[in-house]
Design a protein around this motif. Structure first.
Motif, mmCIF file in Angstrom:
data_model
loop_
_atom_site.group_PDB
_atom_site.id
_atom_site.type_symbol
_atom_site.label_atom_id
_atom_site.label_comp_id
_atom_site.label_asym_id
_atom_site.label_seq_id
_atom_site.Cartn_x
_atom_site.Cartn_y
_atom_site.Cartn_z
ATOM 1 N N HIS A 14 1.656 -1.166 0.052
ATOM 2 C CA HIS A 14 0.091 -0.239 0.398
ATOM 3 C C HIS A 14 1.045 1.418 -0.221
ATOM 4 O O HIS A 14 0.900 1.989 0.822
ATOM 5 C CB HIS A 14 -0.882 -0.195 1.474
ATOM 6 N N HIS A 188 -10.233 1.001 -1.051
ATOM 7 C CA HIS A 188 -9.728 2.393 -0.246
ATOM 8 C C HIS A 188 -10.922 2.437 0.869
ATOM 9 O O HIS A 188 -11.830 2.233 -0.117
ATOM 10 C CB HIS A 188 -8.870 3.424 -0.372
ATOM 11 N N HIS A 214 -6.607 -0.284 3.822
ATOM 12 C CA HIS A 214 -6.919 0.674 5.677
ATOM 13 C C HIS A 214 -8.119 -1.003 5.791
ATOM 14 O O HIS A 214 -7.327 -1.872 6.526
ATOM 15 C CB HIS A 214 -7.343 1.509 5.659
ATOM 16 N N CYS A 238 -2.038 1.144 7.432
ATOM 17 C CA CYS A 238 -1.618 1.688 7.137
ATOM 18 C C CYS A 238 -0.879 3.018 8.675
ATOM 19 O O CYS A 238 -1.431 4.221 8.926
ATOM 20 C CB CYS A 238 -0.912 2.925 6.127
ATOM 21 N N SER A 241 0.209 6.432 8.649
ATOM 22 C CA SER A 241 -0.722 7.948 7.988
ATOM 23 C C SER A 241 -1.754 7.490 8.974
ATOM 24 O O SER A 241 -2.902 8.904 9.230
ATOM 25 C CB SER A 241 -1.148 6.589 6.548
ATOM 26 N N ASP A 269 1.466 4.031 2.744
ATOM 27 C CA ASP A 269 0.632 4.935 2.433
ATOM 28 C C ASP A 269 0.977 5.769 1.254
ATOM 29 O O ASP A 269 1.545 5.736 0.446
ATOM 30 C CB ASP A 269 -0.338 5.585 3.322
#
Ligand code: ADE
Ligand code: ZN
Length: 318
Positions: A14, A188, A214, A238, A241, A269
């Motif tokens: 990712h 996402h 996520h 992540c 992030s 990310d």
């Protein structure tokens, strides 16, 4: 422990390549291409929406094929130095075609960097093309069709950008067509978004994604947790992030998912914006959760198992 994490061969699933644009390269490309950036700091934000403003402004310095090459090659060098052996990288073609940059310019630059990274750094990588969910589904479909001549260079498609009011279902037809064309699917489902659980449910149950980016809010629905476990669907978390765009790293959720046996992975990310590449992300969660070496290895095994690496690459990096 940090040394152990650094030495461990790592995969990253990712990573937005446009999110690896460091201020130094951004300013050099801006000067080279005569692009004037807003004087506002691009690397200062407090949620997803304010992050995305700087992210799209930043990428306006990418104009010519060598710019995309330099962006990607700089990431590969950094990743290889951290022990990354395999990376699946997102790119946002509409962030460029919407500014008049041809699709071919973007992907040819990225592809050339991938080949050089393989040859010079020994790093394997694959591209995932993301659609911007705050644009119309018709534009995503047109982008999908535009990608077809380059199909062999793209392993799958994803969905990113601003999730508010842009559920997975908006792109059901686009993802169905992408599947028909042989692309693998991810989306996402950002952390703590409105209707987060419904979005994960749509992505998994209706669209039939192979992975979720996520997706930590899945913990609010035990049936969905059981379903992703049953299907072996990976969740690409992540942590650092999350600290920037929500209220923390969500490491407690990572711990619960890991303990439940969900295929969770740790990723970076947009590392230039969140100032943490994959090594720093892993060190952060190791410290917050006191992860053991075995648990760190499990995270890496999850990443390989959730990856879309071809069998030969899987064997090489396992
Ligand atoms: N595009 C780039 N980074 C993103 C993120 N963290 N969430 C949604 N869209 C993105
Ligand atoms: Zn992302």
């Amino acid at each position: 422990m940090e040394d152990f994490i650094r030495r461990m061969p790592k995969s990253e699933l990712h990573l937005h390549i446009e999110g690896t644009l460091e201020p130094g390269l951004r300013d050099r490309l801006a000067a080279r291409n005569g692009v004037t950036l807003p004087s506002r700091p691009a690397y200062d934000f407090h949620d997803l929406t304010s992050f995305l403003v700087g992210y799209y402004e930043g990428m306006s310095v990418l104009v010519h094929e060598p710019d995309f090459y330099e962006l990607a090659y700089a990431y590969f060098e950094k990743a290889a130095a951290q022990g990354v052996v395999y990376a699946e990288i997102f790119f946002d073609p509409q962030g460029h075609t919407s500014r008049g940059i041809p699709f071919g310019t973007v992907i040819r630059g990225l592809r050339r960097a991938q080949l050089d990274a393989r040859r010079v750094l020994g790093l394997h990588s694959q591209l995932i093309m993301c659609f911007l969910r705050d644009f119309q589904a018709e534009y995503a479909m047109a982008t999908l069709l535009e990608s077809l001549p380059y199909k062999d260079w793209i392993v799958g498609v994803g969905l990113d950008s601003d999730e508010r009011g842009n559920p997975p279902s908006k792109f059901a037809a686009v993802f169905a067509r992408a599947r028909q064309e042989g692309y693998l699917l991810t989306m996402h489902c950002d952390v703590d978004q409105q209707d987060a659980v419904q979005h994960i449910r749509q992505a998994v149950m209706d669209i039939g994604v192979d992975r979720v980016d996520h997706g930590v809010n899945i913990l609010e629905d035990s049936e969905l947790v059981a379903e992703v476990k049953r299907r072996g669907i990976g969740l690409t978390l992540c942590p650092v992030s999350n600290r920037f765009v929500t209220d923390g790293t969500k490491s407690a959720e990572l711990r619960r998912l890991l303990d439940e046996g969900v295929r969770v992975t740790v990723n970076s990310d947009d590392p230039a914006y969140f100032t943490a590449y994959v090594l720093e992300n892993l060190v952060t969660v190791q410290q917050e959760l006191d992860l053991t070496r075995d648990e760190l290895v499990t995270l890496q095994r999850n990443a390989i198992e959730a990856s879309w690496a071809p069998p030969a690459v899987r064997q090489e990096v396992l």
